[in-house]
Scaffold this motif. Sequence first.
Motif, PDB file in Angstrom:
ATOM      1  N   ASP A 227      20.828  53.779 133.664  1.00 34.99           N
ATOM      2  CA  ASP A 227      19.587  53.337 133.015  1.00 34.99           C
ATOM      3  C   ASP A 227      19.818  52.739 131.632  1.00 34.99           C
ATOM      4  OD1 ASP A 227      17.845  54.076 135.024  1.00 34.99           O
ATOM      5  OD2 ASP A 227      17.488  56.064 134.213  1.00 34.99           O
ATOM      6  N   LYS A 228      21.023  52.882 131.109  1.00 35.72           N
ATOM      7  CA  LYS A 228      21.310  52.394 129.757  1.00 35.72           C
ATOM      8  C   LYS A 228      21.649  50.917 129.814  1.00 35.72           C
ATOM      9  CE  LYS A 228      23.018  56.831 128.192  1.00 35.72           C
ATOM     10  NZ  LYS A 228      24.206  57.593 127.826  1.00 35.72           N
ATOM     11  N   MET A 229      20.906  50.133 129.027  1.00 41.34           N
ATOM     12  CA  MET A 229      21.079  48.683 129.036  1.00 41.34           C
ATOM     13  C   MET A 229      21.452  48.188 127.645  1.00 41.34           C
ATOM     14  SD  MET A 229      20.314  47.801 132.179  1.00 41.34           S
ATOM     15  CE  MET A 229      20.096  46.038 132.055  1.00 41.34           C
ATOM     16  N   SER A 230      22.396  47.266 127.610  1.00 41.32           N
ATOM     17  CA  SER A 230      22.743  46.539 126.396  1.00 41.32           C
ATOM     18  C   SER A 230      22.709  45.061 126.773  1.00 41.32           C
ATOM     19  CB  SER A 230      24.139  46.936 125.904  1.00 41.32           C
ATOM     20  OG  SER A 230      24.521  46.114 124.828  1.00 41.32           O
ATOM     21  N   VAL A 231      21.737  44.335 126.203  1.00 37.78           N
ATOM     22  CA  VAL A 231      21.547  42.931 126.542  1.00 37.78           C
ATOM     23  C   VAL A 231      21.716  42.102 125.280  1.00 37.78           C
ATOM     24  CG1 VAL A 231      20.001  41.209 127.534  1.00 37.78           C
ATOM     25  CG2 VAL A 231      19.906  43.578 128.359  1.00 37.78           C
ATOM     26  N   LYS A 232      22.710  41.239 125.288  1.00 38.44           N
ATOM     27  CA  LYS A 232      22.924  40.328 124.163  1.00 38.44           C
ATOM     28  C   LYS A 232      22.512  38.937 124.640  1.00 38.44           C
ATOM     29  CE  LYS A 232      26.314  38.771 120.812  1.00 38.44           C
ATOM     30  NZ  LYS A 232      27.669  38.921 120.300  1.00 38.44           N
ATOM     31  N   VAL A 233      21.503  38.364 123.973  1.00 43.56           N
ATOM     32  CA  VAL A 233      21.012  37.036 124.323  1.00 43.56           C
ATOM     33  C   VAL A 233      21.583  36.045 123.321  1.00 43.56           C
ATOM     34  CG1 VAL A 233      18.980  35.586 124.668  1.00 43.56           C
ATOM     35  CG2 VAL A 233      18.892  38.017 125.274  1.00 43.56           C
ATOM     36  N   ILE A 234      22.284  35.049 123.833  1.00 44.24           N
ATOM     37  CA  ILE A 234      22.888  34.016 123.005  1.00 44.24           C
ATOM     38  C   ILE A 234      22.207  32.696 123.368  1.00 44.24           C
ATOM     39  CG2 ILE A 234      25.007  32.780 122.454  1.00 44.24           C
ATOM     40  CD1 ILE A 234      26.505  35.336 123.449  1.00 44.24           C
ATOM     41  N   ALA A 235      21.668  32.021 122.359  1.00 44.26           N
ATOM     42  CA  ALA A 235      21.000  30.739 122.593  1.00 44.26           C
ATOM     43  C   ALA A 235      21.468  29.750 121.535  1.00 44.26           C
ATOM     44  CB  ALA A 235      19.486  30.915 122.525  1.00 44.26           C
ATOM     45  N   THR A 236      21.895  28.568 121.960  1.00 48.51           N
ATOM     46  CA  THR A 236      22.397  27.570 121.015  1.00 48.51           C
ATOM     47  C   THR A 236      21.321  27.237 119.985  1.00 48.51           C
ATOM     48  OG1 THR A 236      21.728  25.824 122.544  1.00 48.51           O
ATOM     49  CG2 THR A 236      24.018  26.497 122.625  1.00 48.51           C
ATOM     50  N   GLY A 237      21.703  27.266 118.722  1.00 49.18           N
ATOM     51  CA  GLY A 237      20.791  26.918 117.640  1.00 49.18           C
ATOM     52  C   GLY A 237      19.724  27.954 117.359  1.00 49.18           C
ATOM     53  N   GLN A 238      19.792  29.111 117.984  1.00 47.56           N
ATOM     54  CA  GLN A 238      18.800  30.173 117.789  1.00 47.56           C
ATOM     55  C   GLN A 238      19.515  31.435 117.303  1.00 47.56           C
ATOM     56  OE1 GLN A 238      15.409  29.593 118.466  1.00 47.56           O
ATOM     57  NE2 GLN A 238      16.117  27.505 118.745  1.00 47.56           N
ATOM     58  N   PRO A 239      18.764  32.347 116.664  1.00 50.57           N
ATOM     59  CA  PRO A 239      19.397  33.569 116.171  1.00 50.57           C
ATOM     60  C   PRO A 239      19.900  34.502 117.274  1.00 50.57           C
ATOM     61  CG  PRO A 239      17.050  33.510 115.568  1.00 50.57           C
ATOM     62  CD  PRO A 239      17.373  32.231 116.267  1.00 50.57           C
ATOM     63  N   GLY A 240      19.339  34.419 118.484  1.00 56.10           N
ATOM     64  CA  GLY A 240      19.739  35.331 119.555  1.00 56.10           C
ATOM     65  C   GLY A 240      19.179  36.718 119.309  1.00 56.10           C
ATOM     66  N   LYS A 241      19.492  37.657 120.188  1.00 55.76           N
ATOM     67  CA  LYS A 241      19.026  39.031 119.994  1.00 55.76           C
ATOM     68  C   LYS A 241      19.910  40.009 120.734  1.00 55.76           C
ATOM     69  CE  LYS A 241      14.726  37.921 122.205  1.00 55.76           C
ATOM     70  NZ  LYS A 241      13.446  38.341 122.750  1.00 55.76           N
ATOM     71  N   ASN A 242      19.889  41.233 120.243  1.00 55.49           N
ATOM     72  CA  ASN A 242      20.603  42.337 120.867  1.00 55.49           C
ATOM     73  C   ASN A 242      19.589  43.411 121.226  1.00 55.49           C
ATOM     74  OD1 ASN A 242      23.448  41.548 120.636  1.00 55.49           O
ATOM     75  ND2 ASN A 242      23.047  41.644 118.441  1.00 55.49           N
ATOM     76  N   GLN A 243      19.528  43.750 122.492  1.00 56.33           N
ATOM     77  CA  GLN A 243      18.615  44.790 122.956  1.00 56.33           C
ATOM     78  C   GLN A 243      19.431  45.967 123.460  1.00 56.33           C
ATOM     79  OE1 GLN A 243      16.771  42.487 126.096  1.00 56.33           O
ATOM     80  NE2 GLN A 243      15.045  41.914 124.790  1.00 56.33           N
ATOM     81  N   GLU A 244      19.104  47.143 122.963  1.00 59.24           N
ATOM     82  CA  GLU A 244      19.733  48.386 123.430  1.00 59.24           C
ATOM     83  C   GLU A 244      18.600  49.303 123.838  1.00 59.24           C
ATOM     84  OE1 GLU A 244      23.114  49.118 123.308  1.00 59.24           O
ATOM     85  OE2 GLU A 244      23.700  47.223 122.370  1.00 59.24           O
ATOM     86  N   TYR A 245      18.570  49.718 125.116  1.00 58.73           N
ATOM     87  CA  TYR A 245      17.478  50.593 125.547  1.00 58.73           C
ATOM     88  C   TYR A 245      17.858  51.360 126.802  1.00 58.73           C
ATOM     89  CZ  TYR A 245      16.370  46.791 128.884  1.00 58.73           C
ATOM     90  OH  TYR A 245      16.434  45.833 129.861  1.00 58.73           O
ATOM     91  N   VAL A 246      17.046  52.365 127.088  1.00 56.09           N
ATOM     92  CA  VAL A 246      17.145  53.122 128.327  1.00 56.09           C
ATOM     93  C   VAL A 246      15.909  52.757 129.133  1.00 56.09           C
ATOM     94  CG1 VAL A 246      17.179  55.419 129.362  1.00 56.09           C
ATOM     95  CG2 VAL A 246      18.435  54.996 127.238  1.00 56.09           C
TER      96      VAL A 246
END
Length: 148
Positions: free
Chosen positions: A61-80
């Motif tokens: 159930d533990k998720m780590s999602v790193k979103v990388i987008a060109t020219g954007q700040p992106g985001k890091n999501q850590e959740y259960v």
Amino acid sequence: FIQSNLSFDLKPENMANFHGNWKLNDSEHFDKFMEDCNVGVLKRKAAKLVSSEHHIVQDGDKMSVKVIATGQPGKNQEYVVGGSFAEKEFQGEDAEVFTEWDGDRIKETHKTQNFTYTLIRELQDADTMIIHLQSPKETTAKRIYKRM
């Protein structure tokens, strides 16, 4: 004294495994979805040019999602899955994100001060991840990712 080994687990029996690196391959109705979420015309035009990747590490159930987008700040999501987390939305608003299993898909409900939208992450097959988005005005969009 009676002891029970019963437990109630709401996770799907065959939990989907999203682990891997995914690259955006196609979008459907994403511009209208963003318009419904109060994203201005310039940001929407820029979004059409952005390449997006999701780098996902999943442990049950533990998720780590790193979103990388060109020219954007992106985001890091850590959740259960089953819990919630805070993040800044693409138009700049703060949101509380509530997560849950929806069969073998992960459903996220994003709530800001001004609107709510849903995101559902699912695997179409071993090499295709689809993100379904539903705007506050009921516009449904798809973001289709291929395994890298």
